[in-house]
Design a protein around this motif. Sequence first.
Motif, short mmCIF file in Angstrom:
data_model
loop_
_atom_site.label_atom_id
_atom_site.label_comp_id
_atom_site.label_asym_id
_atom_site.label_seq_id
_atom_site.Cartn_x
_atom_site.Cartn_y
_atom_site.Cartn_z
N SER A 118 0.82 -1.21 0.00
CA SER A 118 0.00 0.00 0.00
C SER A 118 0.85 1.26 0.00
CB SER A 118 -0.96 0.00 1.19
OG SER A 118 -0.26 -0.21 2.39
N ILE A 119 2.08 1.14 0.48
CA ILE A 119 2.96 2.31 0.50
C ILE A 119 3.34 2.71 -0.92
CG2 ILE A 119 5.17 3.18 1.36
CD1 ILE A 119 4.84 1.52 3.79
N ALA B 96 1.52 3.55 -3.07
CA ALA B 96 0.68 4.66 -3.51
C ALA B 96 1.44 5.99 -3.45
CB ALA B 96 -0.57 4.74 -2.64
N GLY C 224 -3.51 1.47 -1.43
CA GLY C 224 -2.86 2.54 -0.67
C GLY C 224 -3.36 3.90 -1.09
N PHE D 185 -5.70 5.57 1.12
CA PHE D 185 -5.16 6.27 2.29
C PHE D 185 -4.77 7.70 1.91
CE2 PHE D 185 -5.62 2.37 4.01
CZ PHE D 185 -4.61 1.43 3.81
N VAL D 186 -3.99 7.78 0.84
CA VAL D 186 -3.49 9.09 0.42
C VAL D 186 -4.64 10.03 0.08
CG1 VAL D 186 -2.15 10.26 -1.35
CG2 VAL D 186 -1.33 8.11 -0.40
#
Lengths: 238, 213, 228
Positions: free
Chosen positions: B151-152, B154, B162, B165-166
Amino acid sequence: MIEFRHATKNYGNVVALHDFSATIPSRTITVLMGLSGSGKTTAIRMVNKMVLPTSGQVLIDGEDVATRDAVQLRRSIGYVMQDVGLLPHKTVLQNVALIAVIAGQTRDEAERNARAMLSLVGIDPASFERFPSQLSGGQQQRVGVARALATKPNILLMDEPFGAVDPIVREELQVELCRIQRELGLTILFVTHDRHEALTIADQLIVMSNAGAIEQSGSPQELTAKPANDFVRKILGL
Amino acid sequence: MDWLVANWAFVAQLTLTHLGIVIIPLIVGSVIAIAGARVVPTRWVPSTTAALGAVYAIPSLALFVTLPALIGTDFIGPTNVVIALSIYVVASMFFSARDAFNQVPTSTTTTATALGMSRLQLFLHVELPMAVPGLITGLRVVAASTVSMASIGAVVGVRNLGYLFVDGFQRRIPEEIITGIGAVFVIALVFDVGLWLVGRVLTPWRIRGDARV
Amino acid sequence: MFDFAELAAWFADSTNWDGRYGLWFLLAEHLVLSLGAILLAAVVALPLGTLIGHTGKGEFAVIGLGSVSRAVPTMGLLFALVLLFGVEQRDLSLILALTAIAIPPLLAGTFSGISTIPWSIRDSATAQGMTGLQRIRHVELPLATPSIVGGFRIAFIHVVSTVVLAPLVGLGGLGFGIVQGLTVRNYAQVLASSLVIIATTVIGDQLLGWVQRRTGSRLVEHQTTEKS
C-alpha cells in the motif's frame, strides 16, 4: 521420617496415584521402583509440594506438608531429576550457590559451602568456573546433587537421576551416593525403573505397579529371597 | 460504510491492481528464495544471510525510491514497487526456507539417497514435500507483510489500495481510509487462510500439532 | 541513468544539512521519535510478555496479535489516527501508531524467549525453592534476553520505516526529503534522503544484531552429553 497416608492424585479422569501409603524411615535410602505409570514420580513430587495430593496426606516428621509454605519447604529439601536442569548461563559454582544466596546467605558463605559440596560429590575445582554444557552428563549429575545438598537438607529426593548416564559412570555414581548418604546421614527417596540400581542402593525397596499399588515392600534381601508375586519376580529379574 | 457502497467499483479496481502488485513478487520471490536456500553453498550462507538481513531492514519507501538510481527504473510507477517487494520476499523467505529445509531429518534424506534417488528426485520427492509446513508458515508471514507493505506504493504513484489512504487523507474522508485498511486486512486474511488450506492439502500426513513455538 | 554528480553536489551543499529541515535535525528527530515509541511499547510489552511466558496463559493472544499486526497497513493506520484525533494532535497520533506497531514484535520476542526455555530448567528452579519472581529474575529473563533483543530489532525496523511516512501527515523525520523531493521532482534530494534512511536503519539493525549475539554468547547452549 516421611509418611504417605492414602495419598491420591487424579488429573481429571486419569488416576496417577491411588491410595498410596508408605513409611520412609530416616537416614536410609528408600527406592520406589516400578515401570512408567506406576505413580512413582507423582509420589516423590508430593514430598516437596511440586504435586499437591487430590486426597490423602504426606507428612514429614509428623507434620503435614500441606501446612508448610511451599517455597520454604523446597529450600529445605534437595531435589535431583534426570534432566538435571542446571542453569546454562551460570557457572557450576554459581549454580550450586544460587539458591543459598536467594535464601539469604551471604555470597561468601554460599560459595564456601558450594565448593565443599562440589568437592564432596567429586567435582574437580578446575571445573567450578565452567559452564554446564562444558561438562559430561555424569559430571552434570554430580553438580545437580551438589546443588541439592547446598542448603544442607535432611531429605534428598531423586527421580531417576542417573537414567541418562552410561552404565559405567552410573555404577560409580551409585557407590558415591551411598557414601554421601552415610557421611551426611541423609534420608533419600529414590525413584528408578532399573532393577540393578534398585537392588544395589536400597535399604528399603518398594515395588509399585499401576498408579501406586504396592506389590511388595521390604529390604532387597527379603524381596529377592521371597518375591510376593509374579510381578515382583519379573521386575526384579528373578 | 456508505462510502464503500458509493465507490464500490473504484475500490474493486484498486483491489485488482493491489493483487497484481502483490502476486508477482510473492511467486517470483518465493521461487528464488526456495531454490536459493537449497542451492547456495553452505560457506556462502552466512554472508548471504547477513546481506539479506540488511536489505530486509530497509524501509519500503526508501527502497522504492533508491532502486531507480541503481537499476534505472522510473521513480514513479509500479515497476519499482514490484521489484522492491520481490526483494523483500526473497529476503524473508530465504530465512524461512533454510529453516524449513534444515528441519527435514537427515535420516530421511540419507535413506532416500541410499535407495538410489538422484539429487533432483531427492529435492522434489523428499525435501520439498517435507519442508512444506515450514515453507507455508514462512509464506503466510511474508504474504501478510507484502500485502500491507504494497500500500505504500501509492506514495510513488501506484494506483492500489494505498491510494485510498493518500486520497482519503488529503480529502479528509476517514471512511475512505478505513475502507482501505479493511480491504488490505481482508486480502491479507484471504492469503493467510488460503495458504493454510494449501498447506493442509499438500501435507495430508500431518497431525494438527500445537501452535507453540 | 541517474546523475551521481548531482547527488554528490546535494550532499556537499551545507544548506541541506542545517536548519529545521536539514539532515542533522531530521535525523535526530527521526531517532528520537523512533526510540521514544519503542521505549513506550517496551514498558507495555515486556512485562506483559513476561507474564504470559511465565504463566503460560494467554499465548493465543500473542500469536493472534502477531498475525493481525502484520496485516494492518501502517500508512493507513497512521492516516486514520491523524484524522481521528485531529490534525492538531498529529504528533500524538504518530506516537500512538508507532507504539502500536512496536508492541507486537516486542511481545512476541519476550514471550517466545521465555516459553522456549526447557521445562526441566524451569521445573528444577521451582523445586529448588525459587519464588515466581525469583525465577523470572534469575532464570527466565536472562535466558530470554537474546530473543527479547531480537524483538527490539524487529520493532526498530518497523518503527523507523513508519516514521519515514510521517511527512505525509505534515510531521518531520528523514522521510521529509523523499516526500518533498518527489513533489518538486528534486530526485537528488529524494535519493540523498533515502540513502541516509537506509544507512540509519541498516546500522541500527546491525548494532542490535551485535547486541543480540553478545547476550547469546554468554548463555551457553543447554545440552546434556552422554559421555563420561
